[in-house]
Design an enzyme around this catalytic site. Structure first.
Site, short mmCIF file in Angstrom:
data_model
loop_
_atom_site.label_atom_id
_atom_site.label_comp_id
_atom_site.label_asym_id
_atom_site.label_seq_id
_atom_site.Cartn_x
_atom_site.Cartn_y
_atom_site.Cartn_z
N LYS A 1 -21.26 39.16 20.62
CA LYS A 1 -21.75 38.34 21.73
C LYS A 1 -20.94 37.06 21.88
CE LYS A 1 -25.26 35.47 21.12
NZ LYS A 1 -25.02 34.12 21.70
N ASN A 2 -20.66 36.40 20.76
CA ASN A 2 -19.98 35.11 20.81
C ASN A 2 -18.49 35.22 21.09
OD1 ASN A 2 -22.36 33.72 20.38
ND2 ASN A 2 -22.12 33.66 18.16
N CYS B 1 -30.84 28.20 22.88
CA CYS B 1 -31.79 28.24 21.78
C CYS B 1 -32.25 26.85 21.38
CB CYS B 1 -31.14 28.91 20.56
SG CYS B 1 -31.09 30.70 20.66
N ARG C 1 -26.96 19.95 20.28
CA ARG C 1 -25.60 20.46 20.18
C ARG C 1 -24.80 19.81 21.31
NH1 ARG C 1 -26.09 26.90 19.30
NH2 ARG C 1 -27.56 26.81 21.01
N ASP D 1 -25.50 31.04 11.48
CA ASP D 1 -26.23 32.12 12.15
C ASP D 1 -26.77 33.16 11.17
OD1 ASP D 1 -26.00 31.03 14.63
OD2 ASP D 1 -24.48 32.43 15.37
N ARG E 1 -30.98 38.57 23.63
CA ARG E 1 -29.80 37.75 23.92
C ARG E 1 -28.59 38.17 23.10
NH1 ARG E 1 -30.16 32.30 22.55
NH2 ARG E 1 -28.14 32.26 23.59
#
Length: 421
Positions: A25-26, A119, A124, A308, A400
């Protein structure tokens, strides 16, 4: 929309079988944003069909993109950018939408992007993105919750990030690719997802030296073209299944993964007693141990232990034979999963950036609440070994970033069900 998950847990559960790891995903999100840099077609392979992908594609469509998805392949083209704004409705759902800021400025000289949401795992800030773009000549103001940015052609600059920032590194790499002259980016993030983006940009015609290093030089070009590119496997999804096997004393084979992206995770799992065998260049087999050894874990930027994976390892350490200390150095307020683990019977004390996890504690099923993507994954892991029924509410966060997690876990022997209201 996935809202609730039901798990019938069993302390004697032994997950067994094979699971294919999806694309990261990232890595795919910045790759999709990079399509803004060219009028030509971008083709991406190994695309995970997760909610964040469809969220950013909705944003790209608003800006003028045409796209098609067949299985896990995506074709994307933006011949003309029709709209330079990323609305609050989309950006609040996924903070990676901020990645359109650099490409929009580079190609169109204008961008209006809502301040990001995503999230609830602490602040951030995006000031590192903004500071870098300003050094490249952009005029940026914050008005009514939006970043208003304008520039003629961006100009290469020397930029040193005050701290590691994955999104900031990616945003400025994309902007620098079309800037006039050379940009020197210092203290860049080293994550595999950043490297994967660099490789795509090079295929598009960007001139980048120092890929995978803290100092990257980018010589701007007048235009970029199309490319065909494969998204790397998701190391966090892989890590989650590695923990699942270690936690349940099971044996899981992971295919389509990238073992050298998982070095820190594998090292910690082996220390706790799991046996991990590299079957071939893209396959791992993990066998859990009857006794899980406690250990202290501190999150840090890649190649360190990933933030994560912190929540998933917290669950693993709750079943270790002794006390572990988990230190979270990347994000504040990233212990939201712990209150829910306490409801299941875990023994964890939080003080500042540290969680003291005392094991081994039996868990029992309960109603719990998911608060973010990785917290949701950790609660599923806990539910698997908790005695009785666990209901995870607000579990749509999983959509997600985990492709078909309930189907994959069922194939390994878990009783997990998505409840339809």
């Amino acid at each position: 929309m996935m809202a609730r998950i039901k798990i019938i847990g069993n302390p004697e559960l032994r997950l067994q079988g094979k699971v294919r790891i999806s694309g990261a995903k990232n890595a795919v999100l910045p790759a999709i944003a990079a399509a803004l840099l060219t009028k030509d077609k971008i083709k991406l392979k190994n695309v995970p069909l997760v909610k964040d992908v469809f969220t950013i594609l909705t944003l790209m469509k608003e800006m003028g993109a045409e796209y098609s998805i067949r299985k896990n392949s995506l074709s994307l083209q933006i011949k003309n950018i029709l709209f330079e704004e990323a609305s609050y409705e989309l950006v609040r759902a996924m903070r990676a939408s901020i990645l359109v800021l650099g490409p929009l400025l580079a190609r169109r000289g204008k961008a209006i992007v809502a301040l990001p949401g995503g999230c609830a795992i602490g602040s951030r800030p995006i000031d590192l993105h903004i500071h870098g773009l300003e050094k490249m000549g952009a005029k940026i103001s914050l008005e009514h919750g939006y970043i208003q940015a304008e520039a003629g052609r961006l100009v290469g600059a020397e930029i040193e990030f005050e701290k590691k920032t994955v999104g900031g590194t990616e945003n400025l790499l994309m902007a620098a690719s079309l800037a006039k002259g050379e940009s020197i980016l210092k203290n860049c993030s080293l994550e595999p997802e950043v490297i994967n983006l660099c490789e795509l940009l090079v295929k598009m015609g960007a001139k980048i030296d120092g890929i995978g290093e803290e100092l990257i030089r980018v010589k701007g070009v007048n235009e970029l073209g199309g490319a065909i590119h494969e998204i790397i496997p998701d190391r966090i999804e892989a890590g989650t299944y590695l923990v699942a096997s270690a936690l349940t004393q099971g044996q899981i084979t992971l295919t389509r993964t990238q073992p050298f992206h998982l070095t820190a995770i594998i090292e910690k799992l082996r220390f706790s007693g799991a046996e991990i065998e590299q079957v071939n260049s893209h396959t791992l087999r993990v066998t859990g141990s009857r006794k899980i050894k406690p250990q202290d874990i501190t999150t840090s930027p890649y190649p360190g232990f990933p933030t994560d994976m912190q929540a998933q390892f917290t669950v693993l350490m709750s079943q270790a034979e002794g006390t572990s200390i988990i230190t979270e150095t990347i994000f504040d307020r990233r212990f939201s999963h712990i209150n829910e683990l306490l409801r299941l019977g875990a023994n964890i004390d939080v003080s500042g950036d540290k969680a003291v996890v005392k094991g081994k504690t039996p868990l029992s099923g309960a109603q719990i609440l998911a608060t973010d993507l990785r917290a949701s994954a950790s609660l599923i892991l806990a539910g698997l070994i908790a005695r009785g029924e666990t209901i995870i509410n607000e579990s749509q966060h999983l959509e997600r970033g985990y492709e078909g997690i309930e189907m994959k876990l069922r194939s390994l022997g878990a009783y997990i069900e998505v409840l339809k209201d």
